[in-house]
Design a protein around this motif. Sequence first.
Motif, PDB file in Angstrom:
ATOM      1  N   LYS A 157      65.237  87.704   7.822  1.00 26.34           N
ATOM      2  CA  LYS A 157      65.409  86.281   8.144  1.00 26.34           C
ATOM      3  C   LYS A 157      65.542  85.411   6.894  1.00 26.34           C
ATOM      4  O   LYS A 157      66.112  84.329   6.953  1.00 26.34           O
ATOM      5  CB  LYS A 157      64.256  85.792   9.023  1.00 26.34           C
ATOM      6  CG  LYS A 157      63.893  86.723  10.201  1.00 26.34           C
ATOM      7  CD  LYS A 157      65.063  87.065  11.088  1.00 26.34           C
ATOM      8  CE  LYS A 157      64.684  88.024  12.208  1.00 26.34           C
ATOM      9  NZ  LYS A 157      65.855  88.595  12.893  1.00 26.34           N
ATOM     10  N   ASP A 213      69.685  85.095  15.470  1.00 20.74           N
ATOM     11  CA  ASP A 213      68.551  85.361  16.356  1.00 20.74           C
ATOM     12  C   ASP A 213      67.241  84.916  15.699  1.00 20.74           C
ATOM     13  O   ASP A 213      67.161  84.716  14.487  1.00 20.74           O
ATOM     14  CB  ASP A 213      68.498  86.868  16.676  1.00 20.74           C
ATOM     15  CG  ASP A 213      67.592  87.177  17.864  1.00 20.74           C
ATOM     16  OD1 ASP A 213      67.425  86.299  18.742  1.00 20.74           O
ATOM     17  OD2 ASP A 213      67.046  88.297  17.922  1.00 20.74           O
ATOM     18  N   ASN A 214      66.239  84.753  16.518  1.00 21.96           N
ATOM     19  CA  ASN A 214      64.848  84.544  16.071  1.00 21.96           C
ATOM     20  C   ASN A 214      64.666  83.285  15.241  1.00 21.96           C
ATOM     21  O   ASN A 214      64.121  83.318  14.136  1.00 21.96           O
ATOM     22  CB  ASN A 214      64.353  85.783  15.295  1.00 21.96           C
ATOM     23  CG  ASN A 214      64.587  87.052  16.069  1.00 21.96           C
ATOM     24  OD1 ASN A 214      65.332  87.931  15.635  1.00 21.96           O
ATOM     25  ND2 ASN A 214      64.016  87.149  17.248  1.00 21.96           N
ATOM     26  N   ASP A 238      70.953  89.157  12.834  1.00 17.88           N
ATOM     27  CA  ASP A 238      69.648  89.537  13.392  1.00 17.88           C
ATOM     28  C   ASP A 238      68.970  90.498  12.413  1.00 17.88           C
ATOM     29  O   ASP A 238      68.606  91.613  12.765  1.00 17.88           O
ATOM     30  CB  ASP A 238      69.874  90.196  14.769  1.00 17.88           C
ATOM     31  CG  ASP A 238      68.578  90.401  15.534  1.00 17.88           C
ATOM     32  OD1 ASP A 238      67.571  89.772  15.176  1.00 17.88           O
ATOM     33  OD2 ASP A 238      68.592  91.193  16.492  1.00 17.88           O
ATOM     34  N   LYS A 298      60.501  89.525  26.418  1.00 20.35           N
ATOM     35  CA  LYS A 298      60.260  89.910  25.017  1.00 20.35           C
ATOM     36  C   LYS A 298      59.339  88.903  24.337  1.00 20.35           C
ATOM     37  O   LYS A 298      58.377  89.293  23.689  1.00 20.35           O
ATOM     38  CB  LYS A 298      61.590  89.999  24.277  1.00 20.35           C
ATOM     39  CG  LYS A 298      61.493  90.431  22.825  1.00 20.35           C
ATOM     40  CD  LYS A 298      62.869  90.436  22.168  1.00 20.35           C
ATOM     41  CE  LYS A 298      62.777  90.711  20.678  1.00 20.35           C
ATOM     42  NZ  LYS A 298      64.086  90.511  20.009  1.00 20.35           N
ATOM     43  N   ILE A 357      62.040  95.584  18.936  1.00 14.12           N
ATOM     44  CA  ILE A 357      62.509  94.219  18.690  1.00 14.12           C
ATOM     45  C   ILE A 357      64.017  94.105  18.880  1.00 14.12           C
ATOM     46  O   ILE A 357      64.670  93.256  18.276  1.00 14.12           O
ATOM     47  CB  ILE A 357      62.107  93.744  17.268  1.00 14.12           C
ATOM     48  CG1 ILE A 357      62.664  94.697  16.191  1.00 14.12           C
ATOM     49  CG2 ILE A 357      60.601  93.609  17.158  1.00 14.12           C
ATOM     50  CD1 ILE A 357      62.475  94.185  14.757  1.00 14.12           C
TER      51      ILE A 357
HETATM   52  C1  DHB Z   1      61.363  90.664  14.801  1.00 11.95           C
HETATM   53  C2  DHB Z   1      62.694  90.758  14.446  1.00 11.95           C
HETATM   54  C3  DHB Z   1      63.662  90.474  15.381  1.00 11.95           C
HETATM   55  O1  DHB Z   1      64.988  90.535  15.071  1.00 11.95           O
HETATM   56  C4  DHB Z   1      63.318  90.111  16.676  1.00 11.95           C
HETATM   57  O2  DHB Z   1      64.302  89.828  17.555  1.00 11.95           O
HETATM   58  C5  DHB Z   1      61.995  90.016  17.028  1.00 11.95           C
HETATM   59  C6  DHB Z   1      61.002  90.292  16.094  1.00 11.95           C
HETATM   60  C7  DHB Z   1      60.308  90.969  13.804  1.00 11.95           C
HETATM   61  O3  DHB Z   1      60.670  91.302  12.672  1.00 11.95           O
HETATM   62  O4  DHB Z   1      59.135  90.897  14.142  1.00 11.95           O
END
Ligand code: DHB
Length: 254
Positions: free
Chosen positions: A160, A183-184, A157, A243, A51
């Motif tokens: 979350k 990110d994400n 990143d 990705k 990831i």
């Molecule tokens: C996940 C975490 C990330 O920082 C990412 O870019 C993609 C997936 C995860 O925890 O699944």
Amino acid sequence: MASQSALFAANGETPEPLWAAVDDYTGQHLNHHQHLDVVLHDSVAAGLPAIATYPVLAKALSMQSYVTGVTHALEVGTLGAYTPIWLCTLNPAIKITTVEYSPRHAEVAAANCRKVLGEAWEARVEIIVGAGRDVLPRLAKEVADGSRPKFGLTYIDADKVNNWFYFDLAVRMSHPRASIYIDNIVRQGRLVAGNKIVSRNWMNAKEERGDFDESTLGAREAVEKTGKDARVEAVVLQTVSGKSWDGHIWAIVK
Ligand code: DHB
Ligand code: MG
């Protein structure tokens, strides 16, 4: 060139094949830094999840740090140090402070830095092992008392649920015109649809439950609070890649 997208195959996502094909075609012509793929390869071989920041975003961050003359960057969530290594690659002036919760990930990150940046890697990358909720307030104190320079770029990143906590401290540690990324944020559309999207295949999104998981709630909190924050101006950039389908907040500090 080997397919970079293949280095993300273990992440459980099923990106639409053309997203990967476009990344692989354009990367072959524009991304002449395939020697960095070893970092992705070695990280997954060492048991880290697949990831890492996808190569296009990592290079874009590095380009941006170069053109804006960033000298000090902050990252929350080191994983295998793919992003710090990229930042160092285009920007000879940059130093990165990166915070990692897992001692095991930090160990792999250090090995990757040594392999690509050489024995003197610690002059460029400072890896701090600890929880972001503990480490960032400490860094903020150091910035406030002048013992640590302000950051020109922050890349969040990590866990979350703490997106907003990290972002708020990052703003306080940033100089005017700094960039802060999270990110994400888009999360294969879960940002708005919650877990209605249970299939990882975007063409066949199945509707089941509409709950937001805690990571998605962390993404929504970041979007909603960033939008109300007079200290910054921000957008969410949706991205597709080899990705996944995702996207990040890009905020600038006024
Ligand atoms: C996940 C975490 C990330 O920082 C990412 O870019 C993609 C997936 C995860 O925890 O699944
Ligand atoms: Mg990420």
